[in-house]
Design a protein around this motif. Structure first.
Motif, PDB file in Angstrom:
ATOM      1  N   SER A   1      -5.704  15.185  -8.179  1.00 13.17           N
ATOM      2  CA  SER A   1      -5.746  14.722  -9.581  1.00 13.17           C
ATOM      3  C   SER A   1      -5.895  13.320  -9.662  1.00 13.17           C
ATOM      4  CB  SER A   1      -4.566  15.378 -10.354  1.00 13.17           C
ATOM      5  OG  SER A   1      -3.500  14.677  -9.991  1.00 13.17           O
ATOM      6  N   TYR A   2      -5.166  12.496  -8.659  1.00 13.21           N
ATOM      7  CA  TYR A   2      -5.018  11.290  -8.771  1.00 13.21           C
ATOM      8  C   TYR A   2      -6.600  10.716  -8.074  1.00 13.21           C
ATOM      9  CZ  TYR A   2      -0.596   9.345 -10.087  1.00 13.21           C
ATOM     10  OH  TYR A   2       0.448   9.246 -10.999  1.00 13.21           O
ATOM     11  N   LEU A   3      -7.052  11.400  -7.160  1.00 15.29           N
ATOM     12  CA  LEU A   3      -8.336  11.047  -6.583  1.00 15.29           C
ATOM     13  C   LEU A   3      -9.327  11.363  -7.723  1.00 15.29           C
ATOM     14  CD1 LEU A   3     -10.066  10.249  -4.019  1.00 15.29           C
ATOM     15  CD2 LEU A   3      -9.978  12.531  -3.413  1.00 15.29           C
TER      16      LEU A   3
ATOM     17  N   LYS B   1      -9.172  11.277 -11.053  1.00 13.61           N
ATOM     18  CA  LYS B   1      -8.930  10.298 -12.198  1.00 13.61           C
ATOM     19  C   LYS B   1      -9.039   8.771 -11.993  1.00 13.61           C
ATOM     20  CE  LYS B   1      -5.990  13.794 -14.750  1.00 13.61           C
ATOM     21  NZ  LYS B   1      -4.586  13.944 -15.190  1.00 13.61           N
ATOM     22  N   TRP B   2      -8.490   8.488 -10.911  1.00 12.64           N
ATOM     23  CA  TRP B   2      -8.219   6.962 -10.661  1.00 12.64           C
ATOM     24  C   TRP B   2      -8.610   6.730  -9.096  1.00 12.64           C
ATOM     25  CZ3 TRP B   2      -3.954   9.654 -12.638  1.00 12.64           C
ATOM     26  CH2 TRP B   2      -3.723   9.513 -14.173  1.00 12.64           C
ATOM     27  N   PRO B   3     -10.030   7.178  -8.814  1.00 14.75           N
ATOM     28  CA  PRO B   3     -10.281   6.888  -7.580  1.00 14.75           C
ATOM     29  C   PRO B   3     -10.123   5.425  -6.875  1.00 14.75           C
ATOM     30  CG  PRO B   3     -12.138   7.429  -8.877  1.00 14.75           C
ATOM     31  CD  PRO B   3     -10.864   7.431  -9.509  1.00 14.75           C
ATOM     32  N   SER B   4     -10.321   4.350  -7.859  1.00 16.44           N
ATOM     33  CA  SER B   4     -10.336   3.060  -7.196  1.00 16.44           C
ATOM     34  C   SER B   4      -9.058   2.613  -7.022  1.00 16.44           C
ATOM     35  CB  SER B   4     -11.152   2.030  -8.230  1.00 16.44           C
ATOM     36  OG  SER B   4     -10.352   1.971  -9.357  1.00 16.44           O
ATOM     37  N   MET B   5      -8.075   3.341  -7.504  1.00 15.84           N
ATOM     38  CA  MET B   5      -6.714   2.976  -7.058  1.00 15.84           C
ATOM     39  C   MET B   5      -6.025   3.966  -6.059  1.00 15.84           C
ATOM     40  SD  MET B   5      -5.437   2.064 -11.002  1.00 15.84           S
ATOM     41  CE  MET B   5      -4.485   0.886 -10.703  1.00 15.84           C
ATOM     42  N   PHE B   6      -6.621   4.639  -5.501  1.00 14.93           N
ATOM     43  CA  PHE B   6      -6.011   5.469  -4.287  1.00 14.93           C
ATOM     44  C   PHE B   6      -6.808   5.107  -3.017  1.00 14.93           C
ATOM     45  CE2 PHE B   6      -4.854  10.294  -3.799  1.00 14.93           C
ATOM     46  CZ  PHE B   6      -3.928  10.099  -2.732  1.00 14.93           C
ATOM     47  N   ASN B   7      -6.162   4.337  -2.121  1.00 10.43           N
ATOM     48  CA  ASN B   7      -6.587   3.686  -1.089  1.00 10.43           C
ATOM     49  C   ASN B   7      -5.871   4.141   0.167  1.00 10.43           C
ATOM     50  OD1 ASN B   7      -8.990   2.179  -2.186  1.00 10.43           O
ATOM     51  ND2 ASN B   7      -7.362   1.136  -3.415  1.00 10.43           N
TER      52      ASN B   7
ATOM     53  N   PRO C   1     -11.430   3.572   0.381  1.00  5.10           N
ATOM     54  CA  PRO C   1     -10.876   4.453  -0.570  1.00  5.10           C
ATOM     55  C   PRO C   1     -10.554   5.764   0.228  1.00  5.10           C
ATOM     56  CG  PRO C   1     -13.287   3.685  -0.997  1.00  5.10           C
ATOM     57  CD  PRO C   1     -12.805   3.085   0.452  1.00  5.10           C
ATOM     58  N   PHE C   2      -9.571   6.403  -0.392  1.00 11.50           N
ATOM     59  CA  PHE C   2      -9.078   7.582  -0.089  1.00 11.50           C
ATOM     60  C   PHE C   2      -9.952   8.886  -0.401  1.00 11.50           C
ATOM     61  CE2 PHE C   2      -6.522  11.562  -0.538  1.00 11.50           C
ATOM     62  CZ  PHE C   2      -5.520  11.320   0.380  1.00 11.50           C
ATOM     63  N   ASN C   3     -10.168   9.971   0.511  1.00 12.37           N
ATOM     64  CA  ASN C   3     -11.132  11.050   0.288  1.00 12.37           C
ATOM     65  C   ASN C   3     -10.234  12.306   0.753  1.00 12.37           C
ATOM     66  OD1 ASN C   3     -11.694  12.093   3.053  1.00 12.37           O
ATOM     67  ND2 ASN C   3     -12.565   9.959   3.186  1.00 12.37           N
ATOM     68  N   ALA C   4     -10.670  13.342   0.084  1.00 12.74           N
ATOM     69  CA  ALA C   4      -9.806  14.564   0.028  1.00 12.74           C
ATOM     70  C   ALA C   4      -9.481  15.002   1.384  1.00 12.74           C
ATOM     71  CB  ALA C   4     -10.640  15.773  -0.592  1.00 12.74           C
TER      72      ALA C   4
ATOM     73  N   ASN D   1      -2.788   4.614   8.545  1.00 14.67           N
ATOM     74  CA  ASN D   1      -1.432   3.857   8.758  1.00 14.67           C
ATOM     75  C   ASN D   1      -0.645   3.785   7.318  1.00 14.67           C
ATOM     76  OD1 ASN D   1      -1.871   3.346  11.516  1.00 14.67           O
ATOM     77  ND2 ASN D   1      -3.062   1.582  11.197  1.00 14.67           N
ATOM     78  N   GLY D   2      -1.334   3.794   6.321  1.00 14.25           N
ATOM     79  CA  GLY D   2      -0.738   3.873   5.029  1.00 14.25           C
ATOM     80  C   GLY D   2      -1.652   4.286   3.978  1.00 14.25           C
ATOM     81  N   TYR D   3      -1.160   4.475   2.740  1.00 17.28           N
ATOM     82  CA  TYR D   3      -1.766   4.597   1.565  1.00 17.28           C
ATOM     83  C   TYR D   3      -0.924   4.182   0.289  1.00 17.28           C
ATOM     84  CZ  TYR D   3       0.855   8.780   0.582  1.00 17.28           C
ATOM     85  OH  TYR D   3       1.954   9.774   0.490  1.00 17.28           O
ATOM     86  N   ILE D   4      -1.991   3.917  -0.822  1.00 17.74           N
ATOM     87  CA  ILE D   4      -1.337   3.659  -2.117  1.00 17.74           C
ATOM     88  C   ILE D   4      -2.028   4.315  -3.162  1.00 17.74           C
ATOM     89  CG2 ILE D   4      -2.903   1.801  -2.568  1.00 17.74           C
ATOM     90  CD1 ILE D   4      -0.701   0.386  -3.837  1.00 17.74           C
ATOM     91  N   MET D   5      -1.303   5.196  -4.201  1.00 18.12           N
ATOM     92  CA  MET D   5      -2.107   5.889  -5.136  1.00 18.12           C
ATOM     93  C   MET D   5      -1.320   5.388  -6.398  1.00 18.12           C
ATOM     94  SD  MET D   5      -0.243   9.478  -4.300  1.00 18.12           S
ATOM     95  CE  MET D   5      -0.812  10.346  -5.843  1.00 18.12           C
TER      96      MET D   5
END
Length: 189
Positions: free
Chosen positions: A34-36, A38-44, A6-9, A54-58
């Motif tokens: 705001s994405y983190l 509202k949709w934390p499971s979809m921000f990796n 998971p992405f973190n701030a 190396n990469g991310y998706i939101m």
């Protein structure tokens, strides 16, 4: 070995390498946060062996607002990839595919009809990658990308690409020759 997490701030201070690409859309900090929220499971992110990103998706789950439910352009419940990017040194290793699959799986768990994304018409490499992953062009959004702040340069078209999920057994949210189906940016939400 890379791992999706998971992405973190604090990642906002460490993902510049992934954004140093002219085809990667970059947003302000509030947008990412705001994405983190509202949709934390979809921000990796994909984290490399030395802890580098190396990469991310939101992405997000959404549908058209009730006001637009009668429009011919209304969108049912679906997953949306807002941004997916991989740092240049980590490309062609299947990381974007893994990130997209993670978002597709979450969207499927929430009973979404499809996952969609917007891609520049000129980004042939990305379009080919998405096609190989099962996405197809649903429609052309004319003049979607307008990067010139003066408004004098021509805007670039986007392809709205979709991948049907298990709920869409009849494939009613895909179409043949979507490149020829033109809509304006005001018709998409």
């Amino acid at each position: 070995m890379s791992a999706i997490r998971p992405f973190n701030a604090l990642d906002l201070f460490n993902f510049n390498l992934t954004n140093l690409d002219t085809l990667t859309e970059t947003y302000d900090i509030n947008f990412y946060l705001s994405y983190l929220a509202k949709w934390p499971s979809m921000f990796n992110v994909v984290e490399g062996p030395r802890g580098q990103i190396n990469g991310y998706i939101m992405g997000k789950l959404e549908a058209s607002p009730p006001l637009f439910q009668q429009s011919e352009h209304t969108l049912p419940w679906h997953g949306h990839i807002t941004a997916v990017t991989v740092a240049p040194p980590a490309r062609r290793m299947g990381l974007a595919r893994k990130l997209c699959e993670s978002l597709e799986n979450i969207s499927d768990e929430y009973n979404a009809w499809f996952v969609d994304l917007f891609v520049r018409e000129s980004n042939k490499v990305a379009i080919g990658m998405y096609r190989n992953m099962g996405y197809s062009v649903f429609r052309r959004v004319v003049g979607y990308y307008s990067d010139d702040p003066t408004g004098e340069a021509d805007a670039e078209d986007a392809f709205d690409m979709r991948k049907p999920l298990s709920r869409d057994k009849d494939r009613k949210h895909t179409r043949e020759k979507g490149e020829e189906y033109r809509v304006s940016p005001e018709d998409v939400w």
